[in-house]
Each structure stands twice: as C-alpha cells, then as structure tokens.
Write a protein that holds these residues in place. Structure first.
Motif, PDB file in Angstrom:
ATOM      1  N   GLN A  19     -16.156   1.417  34.200  1.00 43.62           N
ATOM      2  CA  GLN A  19     -15.323   1.508  35.221  1.00 43.62           C
ATOM      3  C   GLN A  19     -14.329   2.656  34.589  1.00 43.62           C
ATOM      4  OE1 GLN A  19     -13.713  -2.306  35.525  1.00 43.62           O
ATOM      5  NE2 GLN A  19     -14.569  -2.398  37.595  1.00 43.62           N
ATOM      6  N   ALA A  20     -14.019   3.322  35.774  1.00 45.00           N
ATOM      7  CA  ALA A  20     -13.275   4.671  35.474  1.00 45.00           C
ATOM      8  C   ALA A  20     -11.691   4.221  35.475  1.00 45.00           C
ATOM      9  CB  ALA A  20     -13.305   5.732  36.385  1.00 45.00           C
ATOM     10  N   PHE A  21     -11.100   2.992  36.529  1.00 43.02           N
ATOM     11  CA  PHE A  21      -9.905   2.335  36.172  1.00 43.02           C
ATOM     12  C   PHE A  21     -10.107   1.133  36.975  1.00 43.02           C
ATOM     13  CE2 PHE A  21      -5.733   1.537  38.126  1.00 43.02           C
ATOM     14  CZ  PHE A  21      -5.030   1.963  36.957  1.00 43.02           C
ATOM     15  N   ASP A  26      -5.298  -1.569  32.214  1.00 40.13           N
ATOM     16  CA  ASP A  26      -6.215  -0.570  31.743  1.00 40.13           C
ATOM     17  C   ASP A  26      -5.340   0.329  30.883  1.00 40.13           C
ATOM     18  OD1 ASP A  26      -8.575   0.680  31.499  1.00 40.13           O
ATOM     19  OD2 ASP A  26      -8.493   1.612  33.489  1.00 40.13           O
ATOM     20  N   VAL A  27      -6.254   0.983  29.764  1.00 37.07           N
ATOM     21  CA  VAL A  27      -5.529   2.023  28.952  1.00 37.07           C
ATOM     22  C   VAL A  27      -6.546   3.086  28.936  1.00 37.07           C
ATOM     23  CG1 VAL A  27      -4.349   2.666  26.853  1.00 37.07           C
ATOM     24  CG2 VAL A  27      -3.948   0.511  27.789  1.00 37.07           C
ATOM     25  N   LYS A  28      -6.059   4.548  29.212  1.00 43.04           N
ATOM     26  CA  LYS A  28      -7.215   5.565  28.887  1.00 43.04           C
ATOM     27  C   LYS A  28      -6.509   6.539  28.202  1.00 43.04           C
ATOM     28  CE  LYS A  28      -9.820   4.545  32.535  1.00 43.04           C
ATOM     29  NZ  LYS A  28     -10.266   3.021  32.179  1.00 43.04           N
ATOM     30  N   GLY A  29      -7.392   7.276  27.331  1.00 41.43           N
ATOM     31  CA  GLY A  29      -6.987   8.300  26.565  1.00 41.43           C
ATOM     32  C   GLY A  29      -7.968   9.599  26.828  1.00 41.43           C
ATOM     33  N   ILE A  44      -3.963  16.641  25.627  1.00 45.50           N
ATOM     34  CA  ILE A  44      -3.992  15.007  25.293  1.00 45.50           C
ATOM     35  C   ILE A  44      -3.378  14.315  26.371  1.00 45.50           C
ATOM     36  CG2 ILE A  44      -3.671  13.489  23.478  1.00 45.50           C
ATOM     37  CD1 ILE A  44      -3.565  15.683  21.406  1.00 45.50           C
ATOM     38  N   SER A  45      -3.780  13.422  26.853  1.00 48.95           N
ATOM     39  CA  SER A  45      -3.277  12.591  27.812  1.00 48.95           C
ATOM     40  C   SER A  45      -3.485  10.820  27.433  1.00 48.95           C
ATOM     41  CB  SER A  45      -3.470  12.962  29.341  1.00 48.95           C
ATOM     42  OG  SER A  45      -4.545  12.488  29.632  1.00 48.95           O
ATOM     43  N   SER A  46      -2.549  10.062  27.938  1.00 49.23           N
ATOM     44  CA  SER A  46      -2.903   8.658  27.800  1.00 49.23           C
ATOM     45  C   SER A  46      -2.375   8.150  29.244  1.00 49.23           C
ATOM     46  CB  SER A  46      -2.312   8.316  26.728  1.00 49.23           C
ATOM     47  OG  SER A  46      -0.783   8.423  26.805  1.00 49.23           O
ATOM     48  N   ASP A  47      -2.962   7.319  29.705  1.00 51.52           N
ATOM     49  CA  ASP A  47      -2.519   6.401  31.303  1.00 51.52           C
ATOM     50  C   ASP A  47      -2.642   4.876  30.708  1.00 51.52           C
ATOM     51  OD1 ASP A  47      -2.076   8.714  32.814  1.00 51.52           O
ATOM     52  OD2 ASP A  47      -4.276   9.026  32.812  1.00 51.52           O
ATOM     53  N   PHE A  48      -1.577   4.161  31.152  1.00 54.75           N
ATOM     54  CA  PHE A  48      -1.275   2.845  31.386  1.00 54.75           C
ATOM     55  C   PHE A  48      -1.372   2.147  32.551  1.00 54.75           C
ATOM     56  CE2 PHE A  48       0.426   5.039  27.650  1.00 54.75           C
ATOM     57  CZ  PHE A  48      -0.089   4.670  26.891  1.00 54.75           C
ATOM     58  N   GLY A  49      -2.290   1.567  32.866  1.00 56.53           N
ATOM     59  CA  GLY A  49      -2.470   0.753  34.333  1.00 56.53           C
ATOM     60  C   GLY A  49      -1.003   0.037  34.591  1.00 56.53           C
ATOM     61  N   ILE A  50      -0.480  -0.020  35.705  1.00 58.59           N
ATOM     62  CA  ILE A  50       0.551  -0.924  36.016  1.00 58.59           C
ATOM     63  C   ILE A  50       0.505  -1.572  37.185  1.00 58.59           C
ATOM     64  CG2 ILE A  50       2.438   0.584  34.574  1.00 58.59           C
ATOM     65  CD1 ILE A  50       3.331   1.632  37.268  1.00 58.59           C
ATOM     66  N   GLY A  51      -0.612  -1.368  37.676  1.00 66.95           N
ATOM     67  CA  GLY A  51      -0.951  -2.061  38.948  1.00 66.95           C
ATOM     68  C   GLY A  51      -2.300  -1.705  39.500  1.00 66.95           C
ATOM     69  N   GLU A  52      -2.553  -2.288  40.505  1.00 62.73           N
ATOM     70  CA  GLU A  52      -4.271  -2.366  40.956  1.00 62.73           C
ATOM     71  C   GLU A  52      -4.634  -0.800  41.028  1.00 62.73           C
ATOM     72  OE1 GLU A  52      -7.239  -3.705  44.523  1.00 62.73           O
ATOM     73  OE2 GLU A  52      -5.035  -4.402  44.607  1.00 62.73           O
ATOM     74  N   ASN A  53      -3.543  -0.089  41.485  1.00 58.26           N
ATOM     75  CA  ASN A  53      -4.119   1.477  41.696  1.00 58.26           C
ATOM     76  C   ASN A  53      -2.876   2.400  41.196  1.00 58.26           C
ATOM     77  OD1 ASN A  53      -6.316   0.477  43.092  1.00 58.26           O
ATOM     78  ND2 ASN A  53      -5.401   0.899  45.221  1.00 58.26           N
ATOM     79  N   MET A  54      -2.149   2.116  40.484  1.00 57.29           N
ATOM     80  CA  MET A  54      -1.175   3.027  39.826  1.00 57.29           C
ATOM     81  C   MET A  54      -1.103   2.790  38.109  1.00 57.29           C
ATOM     82  SD  MET A  54       1.807   1.769  42.134  1.00 57.29           S
ATOM     83  CE  MET A  54       1.978  -0.014  41.676  1.00 57.29           C
ATOM     84  N   PHE A 158      -5.460  24.263  34.531  1.00 56.04           N
ATOM     85  CA  PHE A 158      -6.738  23.486  34.543  1.00 56.04           C
ATOM     86  C   PHE A 158      -7.154  22.915  33.295  1.00 56.04           C
ATOM     87  CE2 PHE A 158     -11.324  23.144  34.672  1.00 56.04           C
ATOM     88  CZ  PHE A 158     -11.509  22.203  35.671  1.00 56.04           C
ATOM     89  N   ASN A 159      -7.539  21.605  33.271  1.00 50.15           N
ATOM     90  CA  ASN A 159      -7.777  20.896  32.173  1.00 50.15           C
ATOM     91  C   ASN A 159      -9.314  20.147  32.186  1.00 50.15           C
ATOM     92  OD1 ASN A 159      -5.183  21.297  30.856  1.00 50.15           O
ATOM     93  ND2 ASN A 159      -4.469  19.794  32.565  1.00 50.15           N
ATOM     94  N   VAL A 160     -10.023  20.270  31.073  1.00 47.58           N
ATOM     95  CA  VAL A 160     -11.488  19.541  31.214  1.00 47.58           C
ATOM     96  C   VAL A 160     -11.785  19.085  29.819  1.00 47.58           C
ATOM     97  CG1 VAL A 160     -12.738  21.659  30.809  1.00 47.58           C
ATOM     98  CG2 VAL A 160     -13.694  19.622  32.038  1.00 47.58           C
ATOM     99  N   GLY A 161     -12.211  17.759  29.595  1.00 45.00           N
ATOM    100  CA  GLY A 161     -12.619  17.070  28.623  1.00 45.00           C
ATOM    101  C   GLY A 161     -13.255  16.006  28.615  1.00 45.00           C
ATOM    102  N   ALA A 162     -12.944  15.071  27.655  1.00 39.61           N
ATOM    103  CA  ALA A 162     -13.313  13.737  27.505  1.00 39.61           C
ATOM    104  C   ALA A 162     -12.347  12.532  27.841  1.00 39.61           C
ATOM    105  CB  ALA A 162     -13.940  13.365  26.002  1.00 39.61           C
ATOM    106  N   SER A 163     -12.875  11.644  28.420  1.00 44.03           N
ATOM    107  CA  SER A 163     -11.987  10.460  28.628  1.00 44.03           C
ATOM    108  C   SER A 163     -12.725   9.105  28.059  1.00 44.03           C
ATOM    109  CB  SER A 163     -11.872  10.290  30.187  1.00 44.03           C
ATOM    110  OG  SER A 163     -10.958   9.310  30.543  1.00 44.03           O
ATOM    111  N   PHE A 164     -11.542   8.512  27.566  1.00 38.65           N
ATOM    112  CA  PHE A 164     -11.843   7.108  26.711  1.00 38.65           C
ATOM    113  C   PHE A 164     -11.148   5.964  27.199  1.00 38.65           C
ATOM    114  CE2 PHE A 164     -11.929  10.803  23.814  1.00 38.65           C
ATOM    115  CZ  PHE A 164     -13.376  10.861  23.467  1.00 38.65           C
ATOM    116  N   ASN A 165     -11.599   4.781  27.065  1.00 44.69           N
ATOM    117  CA  ASN A 165     -10.984   3.481  27.550  1.00 44.69           C
ATOM    118  C   ASN A 165     -10.429   3.141  26.125  1.00 44.69           C
ATOM    119  OD1 ASN A 165     -11.329   2.749  30.285  1.00 44.69           O
ATOM    120  ND2 ASN A 165     -13.356   2.016  29.927  1.00 44.69           N
ATOM    121  N   LEU A 166      -9.404   2.617  26.121  1.00 43.36           N
ATOM    122  CA  LEU A 166      -8.654   2.477  24.726  1.00 43.36           C
ATOM    123  C   LEU A 166      -8.270   1.062  24.555  1.00 43.36           C
ATOM    124  CD1 LEU A 166      -6.426   5.367  24.479  1.00 43.36           C
ATOM    125  CD2 LEU A 166      -8.576   5.104  23.428  1.00 43.36           C
TER     126      LEU A 166
END
Length: 166
Positions: A19-21, A26-29, A44-54, A158-166
């Motif tokens: 699952q992508a999100f 959900d926590v992505k790196g 380098i980035s990180s995303d923290f799910g705060i809602g169904e689509n946010m 433009f950024n391209v790379g690997a994404s991980f579920n943390l």
C-alpha cells in the motif's frame, strides 16, 4: 518449473499487499537524488498520515555537486542546504488507483520559499517502493538577492528515489 511458479506467486502476493498510503498513522520515508539547474544532490523526506488522505512531513536536501559562478566562487553551506515542512493530499484512493500507487500534490514551507510539489509513489512490496516528485517555489522570501547561490533550492526541482514504510 514448480519453483518458478511459487516464486512468481510470492512476488504477486507481495504486490497485492503493498500500500502506497494507508491513512492516519501511516509513516513513509524517502531517500533519493535531487536535480535542479546548477546542482545535484540528495533528498530525504518523511510523511506522517494525519487523516484518510492527508499527511504532514519534513524534507531536506543538500546539493553535493554545484556549478561555480563566473568568478570560480563556490556556494556556501546555507546555499546548498534546504529544510521544508509540508502538507500532502494523498489522492491514490480518491483517483481509484491500485492500492500500491499514490499521487500526492502538496504545499511546503521552507527556509528559502513557500512552494508546491507533485509526487507519485509506487510500492513493489509492503515496505519498499519508488517515488518521483517535482517542486516549484510559489513565493520566494528574498526576491532582491543577487547572490550567486540564491537560486539554489529556490527553483524547479526534481527528486527521484526509494520510498519506505516505516
């Protein structure tokens, strides 16, 4: 032949469960390559799910390879480095994409500008995927600066790379 069939079946099951999100919690790196006019570096980035689509997150990038100015001057650390807080609207489920894909437009507030980005993630397994992301500044903080390094991290990237579920 039996071993090949089992291997293909295991890989397919991995794709189905990826699952992508997945929403709140959900926590992505992400780690990757960053390119812009005049320089390339790491992102380098990180995303923290705060809602169904946010999601909320942080990004940073540092330009390792930078063109020198006409006098041979090299940009300073502050010109090469950027840090941003960001908001993403994770639209994979809204657009009815496969669960292992996500499109995420968003806004970011950084050390150099207020900007927008558009990204795409594709997960091969539950923990690993690839991403591509483009960003643009909407409002630069210092528009009168004529310093050579001012445009670094303050332009289309433009950024391209690997994404991980943390």
């Amino acid at each position: 032949m039996k071993k090949v069939f089992i291997l293909v079946l295991l890989c397919t099951v991995g794709l189905i469960n990826a699952q992508a999100f997945s929403g709140k919690g959900d926590v992505k790196g992400q780690v990757g390559f960053s390119a812009q006019d005049g320089g390339t570096g790491i992102f380098i980035s990180s995303d923290f799910g705060i809602g169904e689509n946010m999601s909320l997150g942080l990004t940073t990038n540092y330009l390792l390879s930078v063109d020198n100015d006409i006098n041979g001057n090299n940009p300073s650390f502050g010109d090469r480095f950027d840090l941003k807080a960001r908001f993403n609207a994770n639209l994979g489920s809204v657009l009815q994409l496969e669960p292992n894909m996500d499109v995420y437009p968003g806004l970011d507030l950084g050390l150099k500008n207020f900007g927008a980005h558009l990204g795409f993630r594709y997960f091969f397994t539950d923990g690993f995927g690839l991403f591509a992301e483009a960003g643009v500044p909407l409002a630069k903080y210092n528009t009168n600066d004529t310093d050579f390094g001012h445009d670094l991290n303050n332009q289309f990237t433009f950024n391209v790379g690997a994404s991980f579920n943390l």
